[in-house]
Enzyme design. Structure first.
Site, short mmCIF file in Angstrom:
data_model
loop_
_atom_site.label_atom_id
_atom_site.label_comp_id
_atom_site.label_asym_id
_atom_site.label_seq_id
_atom_site.Cartn_x
_atom_site.Cartn_y
_atom_site.Cartn_z
N ARG A 251 0.84 -1.18 0.00
CA ARG A 251 0.00 0.00 0.00
C ARG A 251 0.88 1.24 0.00
O ARG A 251 1.43 1.63 1.03
CB ARG A 251 -0.92 -0.01 1.22
CG ARG A 251 -2.06 1.01 1.12
CD ARG A 251 -2.91 1.01 2.37
NE ARG A 251 -2.21 1.60 3.49
CZ ARG A 251 -2.16 1.07 4.71
NH1 ARG A 251 -2.73 -0.08 4.96
NH2 ARG A 251 -1.50 1.69 5.68
N HIS A 255 -3.93 4.20 4.52
CA HIS A 255 -5.08 3.30 4.64
C HIS A 255 -6.34 4.01 4.16
O HIS A 255 -7.11 3.47 3.37
CB HIS A 255 -5.24 2.86 6.10
CG HIS A 255 -6.43 1.99 6.34
ND1 HIS A 255 -6.50 0.70 5.89
CD2 HIS A 255 -7.60 2.24 6.97
CE1 HIS A 255 -7.66 0.18 6.23
NE2 HIS A 255 -8.35 1.10 6.89
N TYR A 264 4.11 4.82 11.35
CA TYR A 264 4.45 3.42 11.62
C TYR A 264 5.23 2.72 10.52
O TYR A 264 5.51 1.52 10.62
CB TYR A 264 3.17 2.62 11.92
CG TYR A 264 2.07 2.76 10.89
CD1 TYR A 264 2.09 2.06 9.69
CD2 TYR A 264 0.99 3.62 11.12
CE1 TYR A 264 1.08 2.19 8.76
CE2 TYR A 264 -0.03 3.75 10.19
CZ TYR A 264 0.02 3.04 9.01
OH TYR A 264 -0.99 3.18 8.09
#
Length: 356
Positions: A251, A255, A264
């Site tokens: 990705r 998100h 993160y």
């Protein structure tokens, strides 16, 4: 082609001209799908959408899976399958209407054989399995008629594989030999949790414990994804039951547009995966093999620009729903209790007329 499961049966080779045309089509699909994603992200940043679920970097997984479908197959998506929606003929403006909050999904699932987006993580896998079991009872599985036999694809992400609904769907599908392909886009991040915290083994190997095949494919390779999904779908149509396909991808975006992935993950990881960009990979292949000239690439870019302009203007022009319209799509025939609630709400709204 990069596939972990060498004993899985794949389709026959295509004629060179037909294959070149197909690859050019894949390239166009991926470029236009990425443009949808880019425009929608920009619209959200400008306050025109409430939220947007990005697919940046997952174009090959979605276009490969979407183009492997036959018209009679049925798709149960998550909220990120914009590329598959494109392949099924859903107007991208319909997708934007959902994220703008003016409707709850403005397309007819029966018209496109593409269900409405599912926001509840993993719930669509049970819906897909039940629909596939219905296909069995309708007699459209294993007849040997390629125009009749059908299958179902259930899309979900790596994080959803930890949900109870997904595992229950695996059990039902295996027990009833349902004609469903579970297509997991493993983008390696379930919101903020890396895949190594979600599973002790590769996700595709889980299928063995439920009693059906699983395989992993390079999700950034559109041709490999197409071939694997096509084979899994045919297996389902033939009455051989479910398959789990893990499309291993990354990705590149967030998100959703409310997420900050820099919290993160490291920029070095993103830079490494940029070198595997699915569109750049096909672009290079077409150039290197002389399968497309400047006119083709210019035409695709021009089409993408036209699509972008249409989405920008069309999104802003989407009409706001009337407050009472929420009652119009709950039941075919409105029950008395709900009709009373509608009348009460209409009276409440009327009380504001003429107020300052």
């Amino acid at each position: 082609m990069r596939v972990e499961r060498p004993d899985f049966a794949f389709g026959t080779a295509m004629a060179p001209d037909a294959e070149a045309e197909m690859i050019r089509g894949f390239y166009r699909d991926m470029v236009l799908t990425r443009r949808i994603d880019i425009e929608a992200t920009a619209l959200q940043r400008h306050g025109e959408l409430g939220i947007w679920a990005q697919l940046l970097g997952q174009e090959a997984a979605q276009i490969g899976a979407g183009r492997a479908l036959r018209p009679q197959d049925f798709v149960f998506p998550t909220y990120r399958e914009h590329g598959v929606a494109w392949c099924r003929g859903v107007d991208p403006l319909r997708l934007l209407g959902l994220f703008r909050g003016v409707n709850q999904g403005g397309w007819d699932p029966a018209e496109h054989n593409f269900h409405l987006y599912t926001i509840v993580i993993g719930a669509q896998t049970l819906h897909a399995t039940g629909y596939a079991m219905g296909m069995q009872r309708d007699g459209v599985v294993g007849t040997g008629d390629p125009e009749r036999d059908a299958a179902v694809v259930a899309h979900f992400g790596d994080g959803a594989s930890s949900q109870g609904d997904v595992n229950e769907a695996f059990i039902f599908a295996a027990s009833y030999n349902a004609p469903v392909v579970f297509f997991c886009q493993n983008n390696q991040w379930a919101i903020s949790e890396p895949i190594e915290r979600q599973s002790r083994i590769p996700l595709y190997q889980r299928a063995r414990g439920f009693g059906f095949p699983g395989l992993r494919v390079d999700g950034n390779d559109v041709l490999a994804t197409y071939a694997v999904t096509q084979a899994a779908l045919q297996r389902a149509r033939d009455g051989q039951g479910p398959t789990l396909v893990e499309a291993y991808t990354y990705r590149m975006g967030a998100h959703t547009t409310t997420d900050d992935p820099t919290r993160y993950r490291h920029s070095d990881d993103v830079e490494r995966w940029k070198l595997r960009d699915p569109i750049a990979r096909v672009d290079s292949y077409l150039h290197r093999n002389g399968l497309a000239g400047p006119e083709f690439f210019e035409a695709v870019d021009a089409e993408a620009d036209e699509l972008g302009a249409r989405l920008r203007e069309g999104c802003k022009a989407l009409p706001d729903p009337t407050p009472l319209s929420i009652f119009d799509h709950v039941y075919v025939e409105l029950p008395e209790e709900l009709a009373a609630q509608r009348e009460e709400y209409a009276a409440y709204l009327a009380s504001f007329e003429g107020a300052h």
